[in-house]
Design an enzyme around this catalytic site. Structure first.
Site, PDB file in Angstrom:
ATOM      1  N   GLU A  42       0.830  -1.212   0.000  1.00 44.44           N
ATOM      2  CA  GLU A  42       0.000   0.000   0.000  1.00 44.44           C
ATOM      3  C   GLU A  42       0.866   1.264   0.000  1.00 44.44           C
ATOM      4  O   GLU A  42       0.505   2.270  -0.604  1.00 44.44           O
ATOM      5  CB  GLU A  42      -0.954  -0.034   1.202  1.00 44.44           C
ATOM      6  CG  GLU A  42      -2.029  -1.112   1.016  1.00 44.44           C
ATOM      7  CD  GLU A  42      -2.880  -1.324   2.255  1.00 44.44           C
ATOM      8  OE1 GLU A  42      -2.313  -1.711   3.300  1.00 44.44           O
ATOM      9  OE2 GLU A  42      -4.093  -1.090   2.193  1.00 44.44           O
ATOM     10  N   GLU A  69      -3.976  -9.598   3.572  1.00 44.87           N
ATOM     11  CA  GLU A  69      -4.674  -9.327   4.828  1.00 44.87           C
ATOM     12  C   GLU A  69      -5.794 -10.320   5.112  1.00 44.87           C
ATOM     13  O   GLU A  69      -6.073 -10.654   6.267  1.00 44.87           O
ATOM     14  CB  GLU A  69      -5.249  -7.896   4.814  1.00 44.87           C
ATOM     15  CG  GLU A  69      -4.215  -6.784   4.978  1.00 44.87           C
ATOM     16  CD  GLU A  69      -3.596  -6.327   3.671  1.00 44.87           C
ATOM     17  OE1 GLU A  69      -3.689  -7.063   2.673  1.00 44.87           O
ATOM     18  OE2 GLU A  69      -3.000  -5.234   3.668  1.00 44.87           O
TER      19      GLU A  69
HETATM   20  N1  3HC Z   1       4.428  -8.279  11.575  1.00 47.29           N
HETATM   21  C1  3HC Z   1       5.213  -8.718  12.594  1.00 47.29           C
HETATM   22  N2  3HC Z   1       6.077  -9.753  12.473  1.00 47.29           N
HETATM   23  C2  3HC Z   1       6.138 -10.360  11.270  1.00 47.29           C
HETATM   24  C3  3HC Z   1       5.339  -9.973  10.189  1.00 47.29           C
HETATM   25  C4  3HC Z   1       4.454  -8.868  10.364  1.00 47.29           C
HETATM   26  N3  3HC Z   1       3.684  -8.398   9.368  1.00 47.29           N
HETATM   27  N4  3HC Z   1       5.609 -10.776   9.143  1.00 47.29           N
HETATM   28  C5  3HC Z   1       6.541 -11.641   9.564  1.00 47.29           C
HETATM   29  N5  3HC Z   1       6.863 -11.400  10.852  1.00 47.29           N
HETATM   30  C6  3HC Z   1       7.874 -12.103  11.660  1.00 47.29           C
HETATM   31  C7  3HC Z   1       7.545 -13.578  11.849  1.00 47.29           C
HETATM   32  O1  3HC Z   1       6.717 -13.781  12.963  1.00 47.29           O
HETATM   33  C8  3HC Z   1       8.933 -14.166  12.036  1.00 47.29           C
HETATM   34  O2  3HC Z   1       9.324 -13.896  13.356  1.00 47.29           O
HETATM   35  P1  3HC Z   1      10.251 -14.927  14.158  1.00 47.29           P
HETATM   36  O3  3HC Z   1      11.499 -15.041  13.364  1.00 47.29           O
HETATM   37  O4  3HC Z   1      10.381 -14.326  15.487  1.00 47.29           O
HETATM   38  O5  3HC Z   1       9.459 -16.222  14.163  1.00 47.29           O
HETATM   39  C9  3HC Z   1       9.816 -13.326  11.120  1.00 47.29           C
HETATM   40  O6  3HC Z   1       9.065 -12.119  10.896  1.00 47.29           O
HETATM   41  C10 3HC Z   1      10.100 -13.972   9.796  1.00 47.29           C
HETATM   42  O7  3HC Z   1       8.862 -14.396   9.212  1.00 47.29           O
HETATM   43  P2  3HC Z   1       8.712 -15.819   8.524  1.00 47.29           P
HETATM   44  O8  3HC Z   1       9.264 -16.873   9.415  1.00 47.29           O
HETATM   45  O9  3HC Z   1       7.303 -15.947   8.097  1.00 47.29           O
HETATM   46  O10 3HC Z   1       9.712 -15.643   7.307  1.00 47.29           O
HETATM   47  P3  3HC Z   1       9.530 -16.031   5.784  1.00 47.29           P
HETATM   48  O11 3HC Z   1      10.746 -15.548   5.121  1.00 47.29           O
HETATM   49  O12 3HC Z   1       9.122 -17.450   5.638  1.00 47.29           O
HETATM   50  O13 3HC Z   1       8.279 -15.169   5.257  1.00 47.29           O
HETATM   51  C11 3HC Z   1       6.922 -13.225   4.902  1.00 47.29           C
HETATM   52  C12 3HC Z   1       8.338 -13.778   5.227  1.00 47.29           C
HETATM   53  C13 3HC Z   1       6.522 -13.647   3.490  1.00 47.29           C
HETATM   54  C14 3HC Z   1       6.991 -11.738   4.995  1.00 47.29           C
HETATM   55  C15 3HC Z   1       5.904 -13.807   5.896  1.00 47.29           C
HETATM   56  O14 3HC Z   1       6.378 -13.615   7.198  1.00 47.29           O
HETATM   57  C16 3HC Z   1       4.540 -13.187   5.826  1.00 47.29           C
HETATM   58  O15 3HC Z   1       3.738 -13.574   4.995  1.00 47.29           O
HETATM   59  N6  3HC Z   1       4.252 -12.217   6.731  1.00 47.29           N
HETATM   60  C17 3HC Z   1       2.945 -11.642   6.876  1.00 47.29           C
HETATM   61  C18 3HC Z   1       2.659 -10.664   5.786  1.00 47.29           C
HETATM   62  C19 3HC Z   1       1.295 -10.053   5.969  1.00 47.29           C
HETATM   63  O16 3HC Z   1       0.331 -10.714   6.266  1.00 47.29           O
HETATM   64  N7  3HC Z   1       1.215  -8.733   5.758  1.00 47.29           N
HETATM   65  C20 3HC Z   1      -0.012  -8.013   5.944  1.00 47.29           C
HETATM   66  C21 3HC Z   1      -0.084  -7.555   7.352  1.00 47.29           C
HETATM   67  S1  3HC Z   1      -1.623  -6.717   7.725  1.00 47.29           S
HETATM   68  C22 3HC Z   1      -1.460  -5.197   7.016  1.00 47.29           C
HETATM   69  O17 3HC Z   1      -0.468  -4.908   6.413  1.00 47.29           O
HETATM   70  C23 3HC Z   1      -2.588  -4.245   7.229  1.00 47.29           C
HETATM   71  C24 3HC Z   1      -2.499  -3.077   6.315  1.00 47.29           C
HETATM   72  O18 3HC Z   1      -3.350  -3.242   5.245  1.00 47.29           O
HETATM   73  C25 3HC Z   1      -2.854  -1.810   7.013  1.00 47.29           C
END
Ligand code: 3HC
Length: 687
Positions: free
Chosen positions: A107, A127
């Site tokens: 975004e 999301e």
């Molecule tokens: N917030 C906080 N922590 C996060 C995070 C997030 N959005 N995304 C990942 N992390 C943390 C994980 O918990 C993990 O922590 P740890 O090492 O302590 O266990 C670390 O980051 C690494 O994450 P992964 O183990 O999942 O690492 P990968 O490399 O396999 O994947 C990723 C990386 C593709 C970024 C995956 O973590 C992911 O899909 N994250 C979520 C992304 C997401 O859903 N984003 C949308 C959030 S909601 C939003 O943005 C609202 C907005 O519209 C206003």
């Protein structure tokens, strides 16, 4: 280079201000990150730079809002405050994307005038997986970039798009070389300046949405499909509503609606459960006491013993990722049959291309000789469940396999330590418990024997990631985690029938709670003949089998099935149930739907407490991960342990005590559950 704050730097590269964000692990939009970006853009705009480049250090671009602390989004500066600065910029803003630009990350990138990405980058609005919708303009800007149809597909599925496709669709302006993002993005920014390109502002772009104005059909179709595919979920319907507003209403009105819906979603128990699950899944990989840097062994060739349904399904997991597999059987006919079943599975799978099937089949090599396992780095035994047979197999594996090979058993309830003791290398022995069908079900239980080495365990965890399974680590104990926790609920369905409850009513209650199907429909699907009753005990299920009713696969089960396998009420099954009940002299009872649900779920919670007490599961959230991925527990309720926490453990204990008096000792509360309830504690920590 000027440090803006602990996570953001601003530097000048010729005429381009470069704003660099580095907030491990994934540059999530925490308050500190937002402060850095807000202040960074302010300073860049106040400088003499003629263009601004936003780029991230570390493995990824911004992966979204900080979901470990969503409430923190209410603090200023908000994502919107940063976006206002970007939208109002009087000079080009370029986002340079690598890794994943997800959620709030994409975004923000959508507010840049231009986007440059490396080919491996992925862009998405995931999301919905967290029970949310995009909350920083994603539902308004993405349709203006891609048109509402593509935007709806992307936002309701949550699936990210790869950079080359994003380039083809105009979401990305240019691809950079994989290892030269900064340099290529700077060159791009200079080109924009040299050509005096007009600044693209998605908020003002009308062409892609105008064509759909006054045409509600697209949105009606999406409303209908999301209601069906996302049963009971709030966010998907709101996504359709917001994208429709992007087409029908002025930008600011659509943005206001999105904000309102986002906060409604964020406050919902569904989203809280899904965010809990996000971290639960990641925590399940962590083993207390095991050094995080333990190296996994390289697995380049796999052996599977047994070409039955389980062995075949397991082998498919490896062929799917390009790893060659040697499949061992005892008889040539069994081997040929097993390989033809695998081929059939590939040919029937959705979108299967013949050349893909051939490629995968060419990785599978059959053999009748264990000596052919000598080059395998991992061998998984999937012969039938008999301890003596398995011990013999492991004795032979010990002879046939090279030193350092991981020797795994797919046993679902036998004692792994005894199996390991049949070898001279118990440190290399581990359980890899797949769920049937192994090529489809997401759960892999990794069973750690008393002597399994940290290295063998690390290898199994790494392997689970490679074959894209959700892994949970279990200690040795009957049924490990998922089957054990599910077992009392499945055993109790005999009591339900004896109390005169029709299978369809019980199934309806659990379906409406969110399970993909109720327990009777599930038994019919799995096959009534594959489940063992306690020794010497006759059940309605075993009567059904004796009467030739083995489930969907033959003769019907608790239901009859039409040609499309739709369940129909079955007078034959009903009369078996009624005869059994009458012969047992069991009285019909009045049981409410609420009680059917409580009895079903609290039995699982109680068994989960025992699994924790015995140290079989490392943590309560691992049980939730196992039940969601192994038994279709609805993620919108977070799994049995999280669910019990939301109800209140004191209430769960009180109900179990009531049921114990009414229905018997199977409901006696587990000591761990009673203790936590008495101390006012919970099973699971807040994310
Ligand atoms: N917030 C906080 N922590 C996060 C995070 C997030 N959005 N995304 C990942 N992390 C943390 C994980 O918990 C993990 O922590 P740890 O090492 O302590 O266990 C670390 O980051 C690494 O994450 P992964 O183990 O999942 O690492 P990968 O490399 O396999 O994947 C990723 C990386 C593709 C970024 C995956 O973590 C992911 O899909 N994250 C979520 C992304 C997401 O859903 N984003 C949308 C959030 S909601 C939003 O943005 C609202 C907005 O519209 C206003």
């Amino acid at each position: 280079m000027t440090a803006i704050n602990a996570v953001t730097d601003l530097s000048l590269d010729g005429e381009v201000a470069v704003l660099t964000l580095n907030s491990p692990p994934v540059n999530a939009l925490s308050l500190t990150v937002r402060e850095g970006l807000f202040e960074g853009f302010k300073q860049a705009l106040a400088s003499s730079a003629r263009a601004i480049l936003l780029i991230c250090d570390g493995p990824t671009f911004i992966a979204g809002a900080d979901i470990s602390n969503l409430a923190d989004m209410l603090k200023d500066p908000s994502i919107e405050d940063i976006q206002k600065l970007m939208d109002g910029a009087d000079r080009p803003v370029v986002a340079a994307i690598h890794g994943t630009a997800l959620g709030g990350g994409l975004e923000i990138a959508l507010c840049a005038n231009f986007r440059v990405a490396v080919p491996s980058a992925k862009l998405g609005l995931p999301e919905v997986n967290l029970g949310l919708l995009p909350g920083a303009g994603g539902t308004q800007r993405l349709p203006r970039a891609l048109g509402p149809q593509k935007a709806l597909e992307m936002i309701t599925s949550g699936k990210p798009m790869r950079a080359p496709e994003a380039l083809a669709l105009g979401l990305v302006d240019e691809l950079a070389a994989e290892d030269a993002l900064r340099a290529d993005a700077l060159t791009f920014a200079r080109k924009v300046l040299a050509e005096a390109r007009p600044l693209v502002r998605l908020r003002n772009r009308e062409d892609k949405v105008a064509a759909f104005r006054g045409k509600p059909e697209l949105f009606e179709a999406f409303r209908a499909s999301t209601a069906k595919n996302f049963r009971g979920q709030l966010a998907p319907g709101w996504i359709v509503e917001c994208v429709e507003a992007a087409v029908e209403k002025p930008f600011e009105d659509g943005l206001a609606l999105e904000k309102q819906r986002f906060f409604q979603a964020a406050m919902s128990p569904q989203s809280a459960a899904r965010r809990y699950y996000f971290f639960a899944e990641r925590n399940a990989q962590k083993v207390p006491g095991a050094p995080a840097e333990t190296a996994a062994r390289k697995i380049a060739r796999v052996g599977v013993i047994g070409a039955g349904a389980m062995g075949g399904g397991i082998a498919m997991n490896f062929a799917n990722i390009g790893v060659p597999v040697t499949i061992i059987e005892m008889k040539p006919e069994a081997l040929a049959h097993g390989l033809s079943v695998i081929r059939g599975n590939y040919e029937r799978s959705r979108g299967a291309r013949p050349e893909e099937t051939e490629k995968r089949m060419s990785l599978l090599q059959g053999s009748l000789d264990m000596a052919d396992l000598k080059d395998c780095d991992l061998v998984i035994e999937a012969v039938f469940e008999n301890l003596e047979v398995k011990k013999q197999v492991f004795g032979k594996l010990d002879q046939a396999c090279k030193p350092g090979a991981v020797l795994a058993s797919n046993t679902s309830f036998l004692n792994l330590n005894e199996i390991a003791a049949a070898t001279g290398r118990p440190q290399d022995v581990i359980g890899l418990h797949f769920f049937s069908p192994a090529q489809v079900m997401p759960l892999l239980e990794i069973v750690r024997g008393d002597k399994t080495s940290p290295e063998t365990l690390a290898t199994a965890i790494e392997l689970g990631k490679r074959i894209r399974k959700t892994t949970v680590i279990s200690r040795v104990g009957p049924g490990f985690i998922a089957n054990r926790v599910a077992s009392p609920r499945l055993a109790e369905i005999n009591s339900f029938l004896l109390e005169g409850l029709p299978p369809a009513r019980v199934d309806k209650v659990l379906y409406e709670f969110g399970f993909p199907m109720g327990p009777f429909a599930m038994l019919d699907l799995v096959g009534l003949d594959v489940i063992a009753d306690p020794p010497g005990q006759e059940t309605i299920r075993s009567r059904m089998v004796a009467a030739g009713r083995r489930g969907q696969k033959g003769g019907g089960g608790f239901y009859d099935y039409d040609a499309q396998r739709n369940p129909q009420p079955s007078p034959a099954a009903d009369s078996i149930i009624e005869d059994f009940r009458a012969a047992a002299g069991a009285a019909i009872k009045e049981v409410s739907d609420e009680e059917i649900l409580e009895r079903s779920l609290y039995l699982e919670v109680n068994e989960g407490a025992k699994v924790l007490e015995e140290g079989i599961a490392i943590r309560a959230s691992d049980i939730d991960v196992a039940m969601i991925n192994g038994y279709g527990w609805p993620v919108d309720h977070g799994g049995p342990m999280y669910y019990a926490d939301q109800i209140g453990l004191d209430k769960v204990v009180a109900k179990l005590k009531e049921f114990e008096l009414k229905y018997g000792p199977q409901y006696r509360p587990a000591p761990r559950l009673e203790r936590l309830a008495a101390e006012g504690q919970k099973f699971t920590a807040k994310p």
